[in-house]
Design an enzyme around this catalytic site. Structure first.
Site, PDB file in Angstrom:
ATOM      1  N   TYR A  29      47.572 -61.744   9.029  1.00 23.74           N
ATOM      2  CA  TYR A  29      46.606 -60.995   8.200  1.00 23.74           C
ATOM      3  C   TYR A  29      46.834 -61.327   6.732  1.00 23.74           C
ATOM      4  O   TYR A  29      45.892 -61.607   5.982  1.00 23.74           O
ATOM      5  CB  TYR A  29      46.770 -59.488   8.447  1.00 23.74           C
TER       6      TYR A  29
ATOM      7  N   LYS B  29      44.420 -63.087   3.735  1.00 26.91           N
ATOM      8  CA  LYS B  29      44.097 -62.426   2.464  1.00 26.91           C
ATOM      9  C   LYS B  29      44.626 -63.226   1.274  1.00 26.91           C
ATOM     10  O   LYS B  29      44.004 -63.226   0.205  1.00 26.91           O
ATOM     11  CB  LYS B  29      44.644 -60.995   2.463  1.00 26.91           C
TER      12      LYS B  29
ATOM     13  N   SER C 184      43.267 -57.087  -0.493  1.00 24.02           N
ATOM     14  CA  SER C 184      44.218 -56.124   0.074  1.00 24.02           C
ATOM     15  C   SER C 184      45.548 -56.302  -0.644  1.00 24.02           C
ATOM     16  O   SER C 184      45.818 -57.404  -1.157  1.00 24.02           O
ATOM     17  CB  SER C 184      44.395 -56.439   1.567  1.00 24.02           C
TER      18      SER C 184
ATOM     19  N   THR D 279      39.976 -45.544   6.443  1.00 24.82           N
ATOM     20  CA  THR D 279      38.807 -46.127   7.130  1.00 24.82           C
ATOM     21  C   THR D 279      39.188 -46.407   8.589  1.00 24.82           C
ATOM     22  O   THR D 279      40.353 -46.276   8.973  1.00 24.82           O
ATOM     23  CB  THR D 279      38.393 -47.478   6.500  1.00 24.82           C
TER      24      THR D 279
HETATM   25  N1  LIG Z   1      41.424 -49.735   5.031  1.00 17.99           N
HETATM   26  C1  LIG Z   1      42.437 -50.209   4.334  1.00 17.99           C
HETATM   27  O1  LIG Z   1      43.531 -49.621   4.285  1.00 17.99           O
HETATM   28  C2  LIG Z   1      42.260 -51.476   3.550  1.00 17.99           C
HETATM   29  C3  LIG Z   1      43.262 -51.774   2.584  1.00 17.99           C
HETATM   30  C4  LIG Z   1      43.119 -52.942   1.855  1.00 17.99           C
HETATM   31  C5  LIG Z   1      42.047 -53.776   2.059  1.00 17.99           C
HETATM   32  N2  LIG Z   1      41.111 -53.470   3.001  1.00 17.99           N
HETATM   33  C6  LIG Z   1      39.988 -54.403   3.161  1.00 17.99           C
HETATM   34  O2  LIG Z   1      38.794 -53.707   2.886  1.00 17.99           O
HETATM   35  C7  LIG Z   1      37.696 -54.376   3.532  1.00 17.99           C
HETATM   36  C8  LIG Z   1      36.850 -53.329   4.241  1.00 17.99           C
HETATM   37  O3  LIG Z   1      37.613 -52.765   5.299  1.00 17.99           O
HETATM   38  P1  LIG Z   1      37.530 -51.225   5.694  1.00 17.99           P
HETATM   39  O4  LIG Z   1      38.866 -50.656   5.499  1.00 17.99           O
HETATM   40  O5  LIG Z   1      36.346 -50.614   5.053  1.00 17.99           O
HETATM   41  O6  LIG Z   1      37.372 -51.339   7.277  1.00 17.99           O
HETATM   42  P2  LIG Z   1      36.110 -51.209   8.246  1.00 17.99           P
HETATM   43  O7  LIG Z   1      35.495 -49.881   8.078  1.00 17.99           O
HETATM   44  O8  LIG Z   1      36.651 -51.615   9.565  1.00 17.99           O
HETATM   45  O9  LIG Z   1      35.104 -52.293   7.674  1.00 17.99           O
HETATM   46  C9  LIG Z   1      35.136 -53.633   8.070  1.00 17.99           C
HETATM   47  C10 LIG Z   1      33.725 -54.146   7.989  1.00 17.99           C
HETATM   48  O10 LIG Z   1      33.718 -55.548   8.323  1.00 17.99           O
HETATM   49  C11 LIG Z   1      32.630 -55.768   9.228  1.00 17.99           C
HETATM   50  N3  LIG Z   1      32.924 -56.929  10.071  1.00 17.99           N
HETATM   51  C12 LIG Z   1      34.077 -57.175  10.741  1.00 17.99           C
HETATM   52  N4  LIG Z   1      33.965 -58.325  11.419  1.00 17.99           N
HETATM   53  C13 LIG Z   1      32.727 -58.811  11.173  1.00 17.99           C
HETATM   54  C14 LIG Z   1      32.022 -59.960  11.577  1.00 17.99           C
HETATM   55  N5  LIG Z   1      32.572 -60.871  12.401  1.00 17.99           N
HETATM   56  N6  LIG Z   1      30.756 -60.168  11.127  1.00 17.99           N
HETATM   57  C15 LIG Z   1      30.188 -59.272  10.303  1.00 17.99           C
HETATM   58  N7  LIG Z   1      30.804 -58.151   9.862  1.00 17.99           N
HETATM   59  C16 LIG Z   1      32.059 -57.921  10.311  1.00 17.99           C
HETATM   60  C17 LIG Z   1      32.552 -54.473  10.016  1.00 17.99           C
HETATM   61  O11 LIG Z   1      31.249 -54.299  10.505  1.00 17.99           O
HETATM   62  P3  LIG Z   1      30.860 -54.293  12.079  1.00 17.99           P
HETATM   63  O12 LIG Z   1      31.965 -53.612  12.811  1.00 17.99           O
HETATM   64  O13 LIG Z   1      29.552 -53.580  12.072  1.00 17.99           O
HETATM   65  O14 LIG Z   1      30.755 -55.722  12.364  1.00 17.99           O
HETATM   66  C18 LIG Z   1      32.812 -53.425   8.947  1.00 17.99           C
HETATM   67  O15 LIG Z   1      31.608 -53.092   8.281  1.00 17.99           O
HETATM   68  C19 LIG Z   1      38.334 -55.415   4.451  1.00 17.99           C
HETATM   69  O16 LIG Z   1      38.266 -56.683   3.856  1.00 17.99           O
HETATM   70  C20 LIG Z   1      39.777 -54.964   4.547  1.00 17.99           C
HETATM   71  O17 LIG Z   1      40.630 -56.036   4.819  1.00 17.99           O
HETATM   72  C21 LIG Z   1      41.178 -52.331   3.746  1.00 17.99           C
END
Ligand SMILES: NC(=O)c1ccc[n+]([C@@H]2O[C@H](COP(=O)([O-])OP(=O)(O)OC[C@H]3O[C@@H](n4cnc5c(N)ncnc54)[C@H](OP(=O)(O)O)[C@@H]3O)[C@@H](O)[C@H]2O)c1
Length: 249
Positions: free
Chosen positions: A163, A167, A149, A198
């Site tokens: 957070y 990271k 991130s 997301t």
């Molecule tokens: N969205 C943004 O703006 C953004 C920006 C920078 C970085 N990121 C990073 O991108 C990555 C993906 O996030 P996203 O934005 O795609 O959000 P998301 O749709 O909420 O995806 C998060 C994923 O993590 C899984 N997860 C969470 N806790 C878990 C656990 N205890 N065990 C197993 N699986 C777990 C969730 O699956 P379940 O709910 O099915 O468990 C979901 O598939 C993350 O590392 C996030 O920090 C996101």
């Protein structure tokens, strides 16, 4: 024209990829993009229903898709996921960590339990799963992707300390791993996406008390395109880190 990304062919035919966070968002987009390149997949997340839905999308392209529903903060479940992947497909070539959890709060008032959970989900669980799959990744000169991130490289802002700490820890784990396994031919890529449309970004907006407009942000397929392009590079090149931010649309 399809809005899905393809690297231009079946770049991952015969390869096996394990993807965490695959039940939605960036992980789902990476799963579908790798399926379109011919990879076989093991998709992990907690929500079995959403995993099944993603698996159905991926099966339109991939010759083999398995799902593994589990809370990966449980070390035993991470080890079971690794065993399932190796058992089903004989080994793993690509490990993508897209698992992630967000909680905001001021250092003065946020529960310490939030810090512990952020660390467990965002840093510790990728570490444990990487350890479990490392013998196979080394044997197959594989690749590991850490979806980090912007919070993992820039100075943390008020309300984001815990957070960002998780990271920054993830970046350090990736850096150390890269240095260790580079001589064995394993490539380690950290991608630092900016705000991406997301479920997590919706949650961030709730926390910030701002209206959410997904069109202002990166799309999950944009991040997937960056990841799959980096993974598909010839072995004479290695992308170590990529920063991505929303374009002007
Ligand atoms: N969205 C943004 O703006 C953004 C920006 C920078 C970085 N990121 C990073 O991108 C990555 C993906 O996030 P996203 O934005 O795609 O959000 P998301 O749709 O909420 O995806 C998060 C994923 O993590 C899984 N997860 C969470 N806790 C878990 C656990 N205890 N065990 C197993 N699986 C777990 C969730 O699956 P379940 O709910 O099915 O468990 C979901 O598939 C993350 O590392 C996030 O920090 C996101």
């Amino acid at each position: 024209m399809s809005s899905e990304f393809t690297a231009g062919g079946l770049a991952f035919r015969g390869k096996v990829a394990v993807i965490t966070g695959a039940s939605g968002g960036i992980g789902e987009a990476i799963a579908v993009a790798l399926a379109r390149e011919g990879a076989r997949l093991v998709l992990a997340g907690r929500n079995a229903e959403r995993l099944d839905r993603v698996a159905e999308r991926a099966r339109d392209f991939s010759p083999g898709v398995e799902t593994f529903a589990a809370d990966l903060t449980d070390d035993e479940r991470s080890h079971a996921l690794a065993a399932r992947a190796v058992g089903a497909f004989g080994g793993v070539d690509v490990l993508v960590h897209s698992i992630g959890y967000f909680a905001g709060g001021l250092v003065a008032t946020a529960p310490v339990d939030d810090l512990d959970r952020l660390y467990r989900v965002n840093a510790r669980s990728p570490y444990v799963l990487t350890q479990a799959l490392l013998p196979s990744l080394i044997a197959r000169q594989g690749q590991v992707v850490f979806v980090n991130s912007g919070s993992g490289f820039q100075p943390a802002r008020a309300g984001w300390a815990a957070y960002a700490a998780s990271k920054h820890a993830l970046r350090a784990l990736a850096d150390g791993l890269r240095d260790e396994v580079h001589p064995q031919g394993v490539r380690v890529i950290t991608v630092f996406p900016g705000r991406t449309a997301t479920a997590m970004q919706e949650e961030v907006h709730r926390y910030e008390g701002r209206p959410y407009d997904p069109n202002r942000f990166l799309q999950s397929r944009d991040v997937a395109a960056v990841v799959v392009n980096a993974l598909a590079l010839p072995r004479t090149a290695e992308v170590t880190e990529v920063r991505v931010r929303p374009g002007q649309g």
